[in-house]
Scaffold this motif. Structure first.
Motif, PDB file in Angstrom:
ATOM      1  N   UNK A  26       7.910  37.238  50.710  1.00 38.91           N
ATOM      2  CA  UNK A  26       8.140  37.858  49.403  1.00 38.91           C
ATOM      3  C   UNK A  26       9.114  39.004  49.532  1.00 38.91           C
ATOM      4  N   UNK A  27       9.955  39.151  48.546  1.00 40.85           N
ATOM      5  CA  UNK A  27      10.944  40.212  48.573  1.00 40.85           C
ATOM      6  C   UNK A  27      10.707  41.134  47.389  1.00 40.85           C
ATOM      7  N   UNK A  28      10.586  42.412  47.663  1.00 37.86           N
ATOM      8  CA  UNK A  28      10.349  43.351  46.580  1.00 37.86           C
ATOM      9  C   UNK A  28      11.512  43.322  45.599  1.00 37.86           C
ATOM     10  N   UNK A  29      11.189  43.057  44.337  1.00 38.92           N
ATOM     11  CA  UNK A  29      12.165  42.992  43.251  1.00 38.92           C
ATOM     12  C   UNK A  29      13.087  41.794  43.335  1.00 38.92           C
ATOM     13  N   UNK A  30      13.140  41.113  44.454  1.00 36.02           N
ATOM     14  CA  UNK A  30      14.090  40.027  44.588  1.00 36.02           C
ATOM     15  C   UNK A  30      15.491  40.594  44.711  1.00 36.02           C
ATOM     16  N   UNK A  31      16.462  39.746  45.043  1.00 34.85           N
ATOM     17  CA  UNK A  31      17.836  40.230  45.243  1.00 34.85           C
ATOM     18  C   UNK A  31      18.403  40.982  44.039  1.00 34.85           C
ATOM     19  N   UNK A  32      18.171  40.481  42.836  1.00 34.09           N
ATOM     20  CA  UNK A  32      18.742  41.124  41.651  1.00 34.09           C
ATOM     21  C   UNK A  32      18.128  42.496  41.429  1.00 34.09           C
ATOM     22  N   UNK A  33      16.818  42.610  41.586  1.00 31.41           N
ATOM     23  CA  UNK A  33      16.167  43.899  41.393  1.00 31.41           C
ATOM     24  C   UNK A  33      16.667  44.960  42.346  1.00 31.41           C
ATOM     25  N   UNK A  34      16.826  44.593  43.607  1.00 30.78           N
ATOM     26  CA  UNK A  34      17.344  45.554  44.585  1.00 30.78           C
ATOM     27  C   UNK A  34      18.784  45.947  44.266  1.00 30.78           C
ATOM     28  N   UNK A  35      19.584  44.994  43.834  1.00 33.19           N
ATOM     29  CA  UNK A  35      20.963  45.304  43.467  1.00 33.19           C
ATOM     30  C   UNK A  35      21.002  46.237  42.246  1.00 33.19           C
ATOM     31  N   UNK A  36      20.112  46.018  41.300  1.00 35.71           N
ATOM     32  CA  UNK A  36      20.075  46.873  40.113  1.00 35.71           C
ATOM     33  C   UNK A  36      19.739  48.312  40.479  1.00 35.71           C
ATOM     34  N   UNK A 151       5.254  48.044  42.635  1.00 39.20           N
ATOM     35  CA  UNK A 151       3.837  48.388  42.738  1.00 39.20           C
ATOM     36  C   UNK A 151       3.083  47.695  43.870  1.00 39.20           C
ATOM     37  N   UNK A 152       3.323  46.411  44.062  1.00 42.19           N
ATOM     38  CA  UNK A 152       2.539  45.664  45.035  1.00 42.19           C
ATOM     39  C   UNK A 152       2.958  45.910  46.480  1.00 42.19           C
ATOM     40  N   UNK A 153       3.984  46.705  46.691  1.00 39.91           N
ATOM     41  CA  UNK A 153       4.324  47.124  48.046  1.00 39.91           C
ATOM     42  C   UNK A 153       3.552  48.381  48.438  1.00 39.91           C
ATOM     43  N   UNK A 154       2.668  48.809  47.548  1.00 40.35           N
ATOM     44  CA  UNK A 154       1.777  49.941  47.859  1.00 40.35           C
ATOM     45  C   UNK A 154       0.362  49.624  47.386  1.00 40.35           C
ATOM     46  N   UNK A 155       0.017  48.341  47.406  1.00 40.38           N
ATOM     47  CA  UNK A 155      -1.258  47.908  46.857  1.00 40.38           C
ATOM     48  C   UNK A 155      -2.325  47.660  47.896  1.00 40.38           C
ATOM     49  N   UNK A 156      -3.011  46.540  47.730  1.00 39.58           N
ATOM     50  CA  UNK A 156      -4.167  46.225  48.572  1.00 39.58           C
ATOM     51  C   UNK A 156      -3.775  45.419  49.813  1.00 39.58           C
ATOM     52  N   UNK A 157      -4.395  45.783  50.933  1.00 40.66           N
ATOM     53  CA  UNK A 157      -4.216  44.994  52.152  1.00 40.66           C
ATOM     54  C   UNK A 157      -4.969  43.678  52.044  1.00 40.66           C
ATOM     55  N   UNK A 158      -6.101  43.683  51.348  1.00 45.49           N
ATOM     56  CA  UNK A 158      -6.983  42.518  51.350  1.00 45.49           C
ATOM     57  C   UNK A 158      -6.351  41.268  50.743  1.00 45.49           C
ATOM     58  N   UNK A 159      -5.376  41.424  49.856  1.00 44.60           N
ATOM     59  CA  UNK A 159      -4.706  40.241  49.310  1.00 44.60           C
ATOM     60  C   UNK A 159      -3.213  40.247  49.620  1.00 44.60           C
ATOM     61  N   UNK A 160      -2.855  41.012  50.667  1.00 40.82           N
ATOM     62  CA  UNK A 160      -1.469  41.071  51.139  1.00 40.82           C
ATOM     63  C   UNK A 160      -0.517  41.441  50.004  1.00 40.82           C
ATOM     64  N   UNK A 161      -0.865  42.511  49.298  1.00 41.58           N
ATOM     65  CA  UNK A 161      -0.001  42.975  48.223  1.00 41.58           C
ATOM     66  C   UNK A 161       0.181  41.969  47.112  1.00 41.58           C
ATOM     67  N   UNK A 162      -0.887  41.247  46.780  1.00 36.91           N
ATOM     68  CA  UNK A 162      -0.811  40.276  45.690  1.00 36.91           C
ATOM     69  C   UNK A 162      -0.284  38.919  46.085  1.00 36.91           C
ATOM     70  N   UNK A 163       0.135  38.743  47.329  1.00 32.54           N
ATOM     71  CA  UNK A 163       0.650  37.443  47.763  1.00 32.54           C
ATOM     72  C   UNK A 163      -0.426  36.370  47.754  1.00 32.54           C
ATOM     73  N   UNK A 164      -1.688  36.778  47.967  1.00 34.56           N
ATOM     74  CA  UNK A 164      -2.787  35.813  47.987  1.00 34.56           C
ATOM     75  C   UNK A 164      -3.462  35.657  46.626  1.00 34.56           C
ATOM     76  N   UNK A 165      -2.959  36.369  45.615  1.00 30.93           N
ATOM     77  CA  UNK A 165      -3.538  36.267  44.274  1.00 30.93           C
ATOM     78  C   UNK A 165      -2.722  35.245  43.483  1.00 30.93           C
ATOM     79  N   UNK A 166      -3.270  34.056  43.341  1.00 32.75           N
ATOM     80  CA  UNK A 166      -2.541  32.957  42.728  1.00 32.75           C
ATOM     81  C   UNK A 166      -2.568  33.023  41.202  1.00 32.75           C
ATOM     82  N   UNK A 167      -1.430  32.693  40.598  1.00 32.44           N
ATOM     83  CA  UNK A 167      -1.328  32.638  39.143  1.00 32.44           C
ATOM     84  C   UNK A 167      -0.546  31.395  38.742  1.00 32.44           C
TER      85      UNK A 167
END
Length: 273
Positions: A26-36, A151-167
């Protein structure tokens, strides 16, 4: 003429298939977000900071902050060793501690986004360092300040910053981290230039008068506080459109703040006049 496939060739082919099947990190903000964030910051650089950055970026394929904004995410492929060593510098897990940060507990050995920003900013500001070292530090700083505002780069360790929370959004499977990386922004239907104008029209909502050593901690804690808000984690796997309506403006505000804070940091480290 038949070609005999050796055992080594079969092994290499199998490894390539496995690599293709592995999910991308996972990439925080994705390429476009980081460029912005980088483009927002670039517009607010002081003349002295701008001059030093131009000198450091001379020779880069895209000699701009946006051009290097995603370099730290590309290390996994371009420089696997550095990519592994810097992997933990992209985040800090403080959700389980009600967003309180303790370096000894949350950032052992300095391996988290808070201390990485501090360390790389110090290298960047040290004119006694080699240009290559300062350039690398600049690339890290630009990226990590962006990470700290997701936000999720400073979140919970238990779900790997939301990576394990499926939607499920619009009939497609995803996870909460990916939604915040890029999914929320994509729902606006804007290209990068149009999104930049939209963000520039927003008030930064930050105090840019001064910068303290605690700033990276504060940025991470502000991100974490959003994660702990009731409703940040959807109640159902199928995402309600109301979630996007409520949280996309929040994501946009974090991008705007990230750009302001990045400019503030660069101006402080590289000179404000």
């Amino acid at each position: 003429m038949s070609v005999k496939v050796t055992g080594m060739a079969r092994l290499i082919a199998s490894l390539l298939v496995v690599c293709l099947l592995l999910p991308a990190p996972a990439r925080a903000w994705g390429p476009v977000g980081h460029r912005l964030i980088a483009r927002l910051a670039e517009a607010d650089l002081s003349p002295q900071a701008r001059a030093q950055i131009a000198e450091l970026l001379a020779g880069e394929a895209d000699p701009s902050l946006a051009g290097i904004a995603n370099w730290a995410d590309e290390l996994r492929a371009d420089d696997p060793d550095l990519g592994r060593r810097s992997a933990r510098w992209h985040y800090v897990n403080i959700g389980e501690h009600q967003c309180g940060y303790e370096a000894a507990r949350d950032c052992r050995g300095g391996h988290c986004v808070v201390e990485a920003i501090r360390e790389q900013a110090a290298i960047l500001g040290d004119r006694g360092k080699a240009k290559t070292e300062r350039l690398q530090a600049l690339k890290f700083v630009v990226h990590f300040v962006g990470d700290a505002h997701q936000p999720l780069h400073a979140g919970y360790a238990r779900d790997k910053g939301g990576n394990d929370f499926q939607i499920n959004i619009d009939g497609e499977g995803s996870n909460l981290h990916r939604l915040w990386d890029s999914g929320l922004l994509k729902t606006a239907g804007l290209d990068e230039d149009a999104y930049l104008k939209r963000l520039q029209a927003m008030p930064a909502g930050v105090d840019t008068a001064f910068l303290t050593a605690a700033a990276p901690v504060q940025w991470a804690q502000q991100s974490c506080a959003l994660v702990l808000q009731p409703g940040f984690y959807p109640r159902r796997a199928k995402l309600d459109p109301a979630y996007v309506r409520h949280y996309r403006p929040v994501a946009e505000q974090r991008l705007r703040q990230g750009g302001a804070h990045l400019a503030q940091l660069l101006n402080s480290v590289l000179g404000s006049s």
